[in-house]
Design a protein around this motif. Structure first.
Motif, mmCIF file in Angstrom:
data_model
loop_
_atom_site.group_PDB
_atom_site.id
_atom_site.type_symbol
_atom_site.label_atom_id
_atom_site.label_comp_id
_atom_site.label_asym_id
_atom_site.label_seq_id
_atom_site.Cartn_x
_atom_site.Cartn_y
_atom_site.Cartn_z
ATOM 1 N N ASN A 138 0.824 -1.201 0.000
ATOM 2 C CA ASN A 138 0.000 0.000 0.000
ATOM 3 C C ASN A 138 0.862 1.257 0.000
ATOM 4 O OD1 ASN A 138 0.845 0.548 2.654
ATOM 5 N ND2 ASN A 138 -0.881 -0.570 3.541
ATOM 6 N N ASN A 139 0.179 2.420 0.024
ATOM 7 C CA ASN A 139 0.900 3.684 -0.129
ATOM 8 C C ASN A 139 1.646 4.123 1.120
ATOM 9 O OD1 ASN A 139 -1.054 4.684 1.604
ATOM 10 N ND2 ASN A 139 -2.159 5.814 0.009
ATOM 11 N N LEU A 140 1.639 3.301 2.185
ATOM 12 C CA LEU A 140 2.491 3.611 3.324
ATOM 13 C C LEU A 140 3.944 3.765 2.879
ATOM 14 C CD1 LEU A 140 3.199 3.856 6.346
ATOM 15 C CD2 LEU A 140 3.282 1.359 6.434
ATOM 16 N N ARG A 141 4.337 3.043 1.853
ATOM 17 C CA ARG A 141 5.727 3.086 1.396
ATOM 18 C C ARG A 141 6.127 4.489 0.927
ATOM 19 N NH1 ARG A 141 5.530 -1.597 -2.833
ATOM 20 N NH2 ARG A 141 3.395 -0.816 -2.979
ATOM 21 N N ALA A 142 5.156 5.248 0.391
ATOM 22 C CA ALA A 142 5.448 6.633 0.021
ATOM 23 C C ALA A 142 5.813 7.442 1.252
ATOM 24 C CB ALA A 142 4.239 7.249 -0.680
ATOM 25 N N LEU A 143 5.177 7.129 2.382
ATOM 26 C CA LEU A 143 5.484 7.848 3.612
ATOM 27 C C LEU A 143 6.803 7.388 4.219
ATOM 28 C CD1 LEU A 143 1.811 7.841 4.354
ATOM 29 C CD2 LEU A 143 3.125 9.886 4.869
ATOM 30 N N TRP A 144 7.248 6.187 3.904
ATOM 31 C CA TRP A 144 8.613 5.798 4.272
ATOM 32 C C TRP A 144 9.623 6.704 3.561
ATOM 33 C CZ3 TRP A 144 7.869 -0.170 3.335
ATOM 34 C CH2 TRP A 144 7.226 -0.741 4.437
ATOM 35 N N ILE A 145 9.389 6.896 2.260
ATOM 36 C CA ILE A 145 10.279 7.758 1.485
ATOM 37 C C ILE A 145 10.229 9.180 2.038
ATOM 38 C CG2 ILE A 145 10.758 8.698 -0.806
ATOM 39 C CD1 ILE A 145 9.513 6.144 -1.979
ATOM 40 N N TYR A 146 9.019 9.642 2.372
ATOM 41 C CA TYR A 146 8.884 10.971 2.968
ATOM 42 C C TYR A 146 9.704 11.075 4.251
ATOM 43 C CZ TYR A 146 6.975 14.635 5.906
ATOM 44 O OH TYR A 146 6.867 15.710 6.745
ATOM 45 N N GLN A 147 9.685 10.037 5.070
ATOM 46 C CA GLN A 147 10.435 10.066 6.325
ATOM 47 C C GLN A 147 11.930 10.181 6.058
ATOM 48 O OE1 GLN A 147 8.979 10.255 9.261
ATOM 49 N NE2 GLN A 147 10.907 10.360 10.396
ATOM 50 N N ASP A 148 12.419 9.479 5.019
ATOM 51 C CA ASP A 148 13.833 9.607 4.644
ATOM 52 C C ASP A 148 14.151 11.049 4.259
ATOM 53 O OD1 ASP A 148 14.072 6.856 4.981
ATOM 54 O OD2 ASP A 148 13.658 6.440 2.872
ATOM 55 N N MET A 149 13.228 11.683 3.536
ATOM 56 C CA MET A 149 13.433 13.072 3.130
ATOM 57 C C MET A 149 13.393 13.999 4.347
ATOM 58 S SD MET A 149 11.095 13.069 -0.340
ATOM 59 C CE MET A 149 11.753 14.562 -1.069
ATOM 60 N N ALA A 150 12.534 13.685 5.320
ATOM 61 C CA ALA A 150 12.475 14.486 6.539
ATOM 62 C C ALA A 150 13.787 14.396 7.310
ATOM 63 C CB ALA A 150 11.300 14.028 7.402
ATOM 64 N N ASP A 151 14.369 13.206 7.375
ATOM 65 C CA ASP A 151 15.664 13.039 8.043
ATOM 66 C C ASP A 151 16.746 13.854 7.331
ATOM 67 O OD1 ASP A 151 14.466 11.317 9.841
ATOM 68 O OD2 ASP A 151 15.121 9.501 8.799
ATOM 69 N N ALA A 152 16.703 13.840 5.994
ATOM 70 C CA ALA A 152 17.686 14.607 5.224
ATOM 71 C C ALA A 152 17.485 16.105 5.450
ATOM 72 C CB ALA A 152 17.564 14.270 3.743
ATOM 73 N N GLN A 153 16.234 16.541 5.508
ATOM 74 C CA GLN A 153 15.960 17.953 5.756
ATOM 75 C C GLN A 153 16.494 18.392 7.114
ATOM 76 O OE1 GLN A 153 14.809 20.337 3.975
ATOM 77 N NE2 GLN A 153 13.884 21.868 5.317
ATOM 78 N N THR A 154 16.275 17.579 8.138
ATOM 79 C CA THR A 154 16.803 17.894 9.467
ATOM 80 C C THR A 154 18.326 18.021 9.424
ATOM 81 O OG1 THR A 154 14.967 16.761 10.563
ATOM 82 C CG2 THR A 154 16.968 17.098 11.850
ATOM 83 N N HIS A 155 18.966 17.115 8.704
ATOM 84 C CA HIS A 155 20.425 17.154 8.554
ATOM 85 C C HIS A 155 20.863 18.454 7.878
ATOM 86 C CE1 HIS A 155 24.487 15.632 7.579
ATOM 87 N NE2 HIS A 155 24.291 16.187 6.393
ATOM 88 N N LEU A 156 20.170 18.867 6.829
ATOM 89 C CA LEU A 156 20.536 20.089 6.126
ATOM 90 C C LEU A 156 20.376 21.317 7.020
ATOM 91 C CD1 LEU A 156 18.920 19.377 2.640
ATOM 92 C CD2 LEU A 156 21.364 19.526 3.137
ATOM 93 N N VAL A 157 19.288 21.349 7.781
ATOM 94 C CA VAL A 157 19.053 22.482 8.680
ATOM 95 C C VAL A 157 20.165 22.587 9.718
ATOM 96 C CG1 VAL A 157 17.514 23.362 10.482
ATOM 97 C CG2 VAL A 157 16.557 22.499 8.346
ATOM 98 N N GLN A 158 20.637 21.454 10.177
ATOM 99 C CA GLN A 158 21.676 21.437 11.212
ATOM 100 C C GLN A 158 23.052 21.796 10.674
ATOM 101 O OE1 GLN A 158 21.247 17.421 12.601
ATOM 102 N NE2 GLN A 158 19.727 17.951 14.140
ATOM 103 N N ASN A 159 23.298 21.567 9.377
ATOM 104 C CA ASN A 159 24.669 21.639 8.874
ATOM 105 C C ASN A 159 24.902 22.602 7.721
ATOM 106 O OD1 ASN A 159 26.156 19.251 10.309
ATOM 107 N ND2 ASN A 159 24.207 18.384 9.653
#
Length: 696
Positions: free
Chosen positions: A349-370
């Motif tokens: 199901n489309n939960l997998r799209a939200l897995w990808i979103y979570q990866d992008m959220a982690d990357a965004q947090t990293h960018l904000v920090q660095n």
């Protein structure tokens, strides 16, 4: 002993940070609505709390706590504790203030309490401090638990009659909603919440709550504030995680009318603005795979067939992004916590799209920090997509269907290309062959741009590994695989090593990482790496290295390049010279001090500068002479001169020469002709005082 009783309950909570919501106008068919934007905040403080067991009524409960800073040194750190009514503080915080909190150096703390009354409780820990440049940082952490007269009902978290911990995969229809019971006095007991969203109950006259038809029309039109949590089962099927700052929408379940927008916090908790209660129509909460950030810098995952370029930069595109929804629920007026809804694990199901979103959220947090680099980042994905994984410059990232099932590495790799483009330093054109391989020569630009994309994923994950979906066993480990000791048939090596993206990845990772691995002995922070990406457009790794030097960074980073078969400087060249002895006329077996000088004439550091002292019958010293002792010198950087003294003794009388040679452990010495010093002459005297019982 009962194993269950001894079970350790470890609760590690991530923060819930109070953040403001900015609004922009959005015109929809149903009229004007407001869409919130979340400002960019840094997330530096980390608070962990741990209990050995759930609290019990009237018994002492101890909480072990640690506070740490992820990346920055913080000053004037204050730690505060807030306990609700019904809890007595037994032991205050051991530490309530810290003058300096160093990065990655957690401080331990502890407090204890006694629960005096049954109920549902929330303990709040608040930590604040300032960075060295005076920027404030703060963080909240919460401890939720339920205590009953019957300790079998004690639990971490809250119980709630409003669908606590509900799977969102099978929504209820209105006819399936549980009826509320009317007590003997004609009241209905309904769940509520106080101003801090602590669980409470209140009683309402049934005549005010229900109409004659039994519907909940009595609450229609009143004000209701909905809060709760939305979480998902992670890709590894090992734990639940809260949707990180995802867009949330509250809708009328019967008519589909929009009621309110909000964002989840970084742990999936949400609170909507107060709305008019739709009563028996019911409500649903939708969680979208997108976050719109101030300045059109959002990120999200939208459907492959409908997504426009940079959809995450436009708040009007929310209907192109995947969403999950809660079951239908109805509530009385007031502050209502609807509990926790969970998306269960599924590869269909489309939960997998939200897995990808979570990866992008982690990357965004990293960018904000660095970095100063931001979005938009828009990914296109569908569960039947066969479109290859790639990034369109200035447009969207495209993913195949199996990316949703696999690791986050391909996702972060393609996002790394998007990051380089948004930094404004993506070179034009491409010299990548088709296909290109991570361990083969490709082209100068290809090795750098493809290498950077994987460098980004290693920095986000803080792990030098790249795996290919959907399996996690097909991995490349950049800490060792592209190193000198692994060059061979599987890796292209030699003068074109800087055109092999795997060598480029390994070199930059080794510049950053704190582990020592052969010639990887230097450590530099991520800021130095990102500063170049933010300012310079590089068409090759050699160009990136020139930027590294022009930014004033140390050329000792050559060691990390050399570790990965990239040679931009001379190999180490150890010169051994200037021999000396403390006594040129010692007696047999007398201890004297022998000295030599060392100098590294190359650019790469010698990491095992081992020096052996020899006794020779002539002034020419070599490793074929008689060894006396060895000095294990360790690292000798370029241009460094070191004088070394060792104690030696000679066991026979006569004339000898003493000197020393460098032992090249790795075989990379740039000039063997100066590896040995000349010899210094020593005349050894036969020390005989008595002979045949008579003085000499």
């Amino acid at each position: 002993m009962n194993i269950q009783i001894c079970k350790i309950y470890k609760l590690v909570f991530t923060s819930v940070i109070v953040w403001s919501v900015l609004f922009s106008s959005l015109s929809l068919a149903g009229g004007d609505e407001s869409r919130p934007h979340t400002p960019e905040l840094g997330y530096e403080l980390n608070i962990d709390m741990e209990l050995e067991s759930p609290p019990e009524l009237g018994r002492l409960t101890s909480v072990n706590m640690s506070v740490s800073s992820r990346h920055e040194r913080l000053e004037q750190v204050q730690i505060k504790l807030k306990l609700p009514d019904g809890i007595q503080l037994a032991q205050k915080l051991q530490t309530s203030s810290v003058s300096t909190l160093y990065a990655k150096s957690p401080i331990s703390n502890q407090f204890s309490f006694i629960v005096q009354e049954p109920g549902q409780y929330k303990i709040t820990v608040y930590v604040e401090g300032v960075t060295l440049n005076g920027k404030p940082k703060d963080r909240y952490e919460y401890l939720f638990f339920t205590v009953s007269d019957d300790k079998r009902k004690n639990q971490m978290g809250w119980s709630n009659s409003l669908n606590m911990d509900v799977d969102d995969s099978d929504p209820m229809t209105p006819s399936e909603r549980p009826d509320l019971a009317i007590d003997a006095e004609g009241y209905v007991t309904v769940p509520a919440a106080d101003a801090d969203l602590n669980y409470a109950e209140k009683k309402i006259l049934a005549s005010e709550y229900f109409t004659d038809s039994g519907q909940m029309e009595g609450i229609r039109g009143g004000s209701v504030t909905i809060s709760g949590r939305y979480r998902f089962r992670n890709r590894e099927d090992t734990a639940y995680e809260g949707f990180n700052r995802a867009l949330m929408r509250l809708v009328n379940s019967t008519t589909g009318d929009h009621l309110a927008w909000t964002y989840a916090d970084n742990n999936g908790y949400f609170t909507f603005p107060s709305v008019s209660n739709p009563g028996a129509d019911g409500m649903r909460v939708r969680v979208y795979s997108v976050r719109y950030v101030t300045g059109d810098e959002g990120y999200g995952v939208c459907d492959f067939d409908t997504c426009v370029d940079n959809a995450a930069a436009d708040t009007g595109t929310y209907d192109q992004f995947y969403y999950r929804r809660t079951q239908e629920f109805t509530t009385p007026n007031g502050n209502q916590n609807i509990g926790t809804y969970s998306s269960g694990y599924s590869l269909t199901n489309n939960l997998r799209a939200l897995w990808i979103y979570q990866d992008m959220a982690d990357a965004q947090t990293h960018l904000v920090q660095n970095t100063t680099i931001r979005g938009p980042f828009t990914a296109e994905w569908a569960d039947d997509s066969t479109h290859g994984n790639h990034y369109h410059r200035g447009g969207n990232i495209h993913f195949k269907s199996d990316v949703g099932d696999g690791t986050n590495h391909t996702i972060l790799h393609e996002l790394g290309h998007n990051v380089m483009y948004n930094a404004g330093t993506f070179p034009a054109g491409s010299d990548c062959p088709s296909p290109h391989y991570i361990n083969r020569v490709s082209g100068p630009q290809c090795a750098w741009t493809e290498g950077w994309a994987s460098i980004f994923l290693t920095l986000v994950n803080d792990d030098p590994k790249k795996c290919y979906p959907p399996s996690t066993t097909n991995c490349t480990y950049f800490e060792t695989e592209p190193s000198y000791d692994n060059c061979g048939s599987s890796w292209d090596c030699g003068t074109d090593s800087d055109e092999v993206e795997g060598h480029v990845i390994g070199a930059v990772w080794d510049i950053y990482d704190s582990a020592s691995d052969a010639f990887d002995i230097e450590t530099f922070n991520r800021d130095k790496i990102y500063n170049i990406l933010e300012t310079d457009t590089n068409n090759s790794f050699v160009s990136w290295w020139a930027s590294w030097l022009s930014d004033g960074n140390s050329d000792l980073a050559l060691n990390s390049l050399f570790q990965n078969d990239i040679e931009y400087g001379d190999r180490y060249d150890i010169q051994v010279y200037n021999p000396s002895v403390s006594n040129a006329s010692p007696y047999v077996n007398e201890t004297i001090s022998a000295g030599i000088s060392l100098r590294n004439l190359g650019d790469v550091s010698s990491i095992a500068t081992n020096i052996t002292y020899y006794r020779s019958t002539n002034s020419f010293i070599s490793s074929s002479d008689t060894p006396l002792t060895t000095y294990y010198g360790g690292i000798l950087d370029k241009g460094v001169i070191r004088t070394v003294y060792r104690n030696v003794s000679l066991d026979s009388a006569g004339t000898f020469w003493v000197g020393a040679c460098f032992s090249d452990t790795y075989g990379f010495d740039g000039g063997s002709s100066n590896d040995c010093s000349s010899g210094v002459q020593v005349t050894v005297i036969d020390d005989v005082i008595f002979k045949d019982g008579f003085d000499n």
